[in-house]
Each structure stands twice: as structure tokens, then as C-alpha cells.
Design an enzyme around this catalytic site. Structure first.
Site, PDB file in Angstrom:
ATOM      1  N   HIS A  48      11.809 -12.081   3.301  1.00  0.00           N
ATOM      2  CA  HIS A  48      11.363 -13.165   4.201  1.00  0.00           C
ATOM      3  C   HIS A  48      11.185 -14.511   3.473  1.00  0.00           C
ATOM      4  O   HIS A  48      11.006 -15.532   4.134  1.00  0.00           O
ATOM      5  CB  HIS A  48      10.029 -12.809   4.873  1.00  0.00           C
ATOM      6  CG  HIS A  48      10.120 -11.641   5.810  1.00  0.00           C
ATOM      7  ND1 HIS A  48      11.031 -11.584   6.846  1.00  0.00           N
ATOM      8  CD2 HIS A  48       9.418 -10.472   5.865  1.00  0.00           C
ATOM      9  CE1 HIS A  48      10.888 -10.433   7.495  1.00  0.00           C
ATOM     10  NE2 HIS A  48       9.921  -9.739   6.918  1.00  0.00           N
ATOM     11  N   HIS A  51      12.564  -5.555   9.975  1.00  0.00           N
ATOM     12  CA  HIS A  51      12.379  -6.982  10.266  1.00  0.00           C
ATOM     13  C   HIS A  51      13.607  -7.784   9.813  1.00  0.00           C
ATOM     14  O   HIS A  51      14.223  -7.441   8.801  1.00  0.00           O
ATOM     15  CB  HIS A  51      11.127  -7.498   9.540  1.00  0.00           C
ATOM     16  CG  HIS A  51       9.883  -6.740   9.917  1.00  0.00           C
ATOM     17  ND1 HIS A  51       9.320  -5.783   9.102  1.00  0.00           N
ATOM     18  CD2 HIS A  51       9.134  -6.788  11.042  1.00  0.00           C
ATOM     19  CE1 HIS A  51       8.250  -5.277   9.715  1.00  0.00           C
ATOM     20  NE2 HIS A  51       8.121  -5.861  10.888  1.00  0.00           N
TER      21      HIS A  51
HETATM   22 ZN   LIG Z   1       9.854  -5.075   7.205  1.00  0.00          ZN
END
Ligand SMILES: [Zn+2]
Length: 287
Positions: A114, A152
Site C-alpha cells: 500500500h 486488498h
Molecule cells: Zn491485505
């Protein structure tokens, strides 16, 4: 199977935070207590400044040493810059091992996918996988693909690798879910496979499989895997349905591609994480 880890990655944490030291310590314990999969234990290499600065701004790297939280999920910890650099060093070591023909897994935290070029977020500070890919590109690999099966979206990796020649990014992730991106393909090299919450296991596998076929059509000479285990049925942070056997199948499918593969731990927050990692490693090793 070479496992890269060290004690630095379990020496920080915040009570109640899902991205906790036990993710690593429990997995190390599980891997040490089994005999089916022979393991060579290894340490992270040095984190290379020039390699980091291909992926991140100098301001971002400097910000990691300022004692102020990055966002609600991503606290400042004393020495977090050092710990994040250790994850980067492990990724670079994994790159070397994969190029030498070894099956390799970086068992480190913090995770990285991320972290964008200029921002820490989502438990991630430095984007180890993007740094490893850009290092591979700068040192002779012509085509490098990222396969991100963390539940994610790997928004940070996408941000850093967007339209980079010789690199391609393939992410399979739950949507709607954190961080809210990854609904469509972006640029000429970032391919997103959003999957609705509670997708049945067989259907989720079909998406993983078509993303992998797509990746193969890019003809990479090296594959870097963002290995997150949070699409697991009993993961507390997402709503998907995979079982340990599916992670075995993922490992096996990646091995069958017949190109060097390096895998880095991203997410995975259930107490079963050690079993899921072991299943994946057995698949990678062909056990
Ligand atoms: Zn994740």
C-alpha cells in the site's frame, strides 16, 4: 526453500493492531517444528538507498523518521524506518535468490504494497516489492511481473509501477474493500481483478487463475509475488472464502510457470496464518 527473516521484524507493534509481531513469530515457530519442507534460513541483505529512491521520493524516506503517525492504521514507531528498510533488504535478497534459481519467501513485516511513491498507508511504509522490481529492471531483467494475491488492492505498487517499461502489475482483490481502488485497469501495464465480498471459493480461484494466465501472456522472465493471506475464509479483515488448499494451489501454479519467482509476505491476519504460509510454500516447492 529459502526463508528470509530476522528478529527486527517482530520487535515493534501496537496493542490491538492486527498487523502484529506474532504473525512472524508464530510462523517461524510452525516452520521450525515441521520436517516435511526442508528450509534454509537466511537474513535480509542491506537496503540499498539508490534502489529505494527509484520507488520513493527522498521526502517520503525522510518522513519515516519523523515521530508522527502516518494515518489511523499506520502508526509511527521508534525505528520504523529501520524496520521498513529491513523488509526492503529482505526483498532484495529474495531477488538474488530467485535469480540464482532458489525457491524463496521473505517472511518479514512491515508489509509494503500500500505504500505509494510519497505516502505510508495501510500498515505499509516502504514498498518492498516495487523496489525489488525496479532493481531487477535496472540490473538486467527485461520483463518483470508482479502477482498480488493479497485481498486488498496493491495501490502503492500500482502507483509506483504505472507505465514503467518492462514491468506489469496484476492484482486480485476484494472490492468494495480497503483501500477502495483497483476497480479498473490503469495505464498500459496495471491490470486489476476486483472480486465482490463473499465470492464462493471456486469462483475466486477462477479469477486468480485468469489473472495468472494474463500475467503469463506478458512473458515475464521474473515474477515477484505480493503474498497476502487475507482472502482466507476466516481472516478478520476481509470477507473472502479461500482455504489453505487454495494457497497450496497458488504456490503450485506459480511454480509450474517455470520462471524464477520471489514471494514477499504482505497481509494475512488470522491465527491460521502459519498454516496458510506453509501450504503456499509446499506448493512453491512442489511438495
Ligand atoms: Zn491485505
Amino acid at each position: 526453500m529459502k526463508i528470509i527473516t530476522d528478529e527486527r521484524c517482530s520487535s515493534y507493534g501496537q496493542p490491538g493492531h492486527p498487523e502484529r509481531p506474532e504473525r512472524i513469530t508464530m510462523t517461524v515457530e510452525r516452520l521450525r517444528s515441521q520436517t516435511e519442507l526442508p528450509i534454509v534460513w537466511s537474513k535480509p541483505g542491506p537496503s540499498d538507498e539508490a534502489a529505494m529512491l527509484r520507488a520513493h521520493t527522498a521526502d517520503h524516506v525522510a518522513r519515516l523518521s519523523e515521530p508522527e503517525d502516518f494515518d489511523a492504521d499506520t502508526p509511527y514507531f521508534p525505528k520504523i524506518a529501520e524496520y521498513a528498510r529491513a523488509s526492503v533488504g529482505a526483498a532484495l535478497e529474495a531477488l538474488k535468490a530467485a535469480r540464482a534459481g532458489e525457491a524463496v519467501f521473505s517472511l518479514m513485516r512491515p508489509p509494503g504494497h500500500h505504500a505509494t511513491r510519497d505516502r505510508a498507508m495501510g500498515f505499509c511504509y516502504l514498498n518492498s516489492i516495487a523496489i525489488a522490481v525496479l532493481e531487477a529492471r535496472a540490473t538486467g531483467s527485461k520483463r518483470v511481473a508482479v502477482y498480488d494475491f493479497d485481498v486488498h488492492h496493491g495501490n502503492g505498487t500500482e502507483d509506483i509501477l504505472l507505465n514503467k517499461t518492462g514491468a506489469a502489475f496484476f492484482s486480485i482483490h476484494e472490492f468494495p474493500c480497503y483501500p477502495g481502488t483497483g476497480t479498473a485497469n490503469v495505464g498500459n501495464n496495471c491490470f486489476n481483478y476486483p472480486v465482490p465480498p463473499q465470492t464462493p471459493r471456486a469462483a475466486y480461484r477462477r479469477v486468480l487463475s485468469s489473472a495468472l494466465e494474463h500475467l503469463q501472456s506478458f512473458k515475464p522472465e521474473l515474477v515477484a509475488v505480493s503474498a497476502g493471506f487475507d482472502a482466507y475464509a476466516r481472516d478478520p479483515l476481509a470477507q473472502e472464502t479461500l482455504e489453505a488448499e487454495d494457497y497450496y494451489w497458488l504456490g503450485q501454479s506459480l511454480r509450474k510457470m517455470g520462471v524464477p519467482v520471489l514471494s514477499l509476505l504482505e497481509g494475512g491476519y488470522s491465527d491460521d496464518l502459519p498454516e496458510l504460509i506453509l501450504a503456499y510454500l509446499k506448493g512453491i516447492e512442489g511438495k
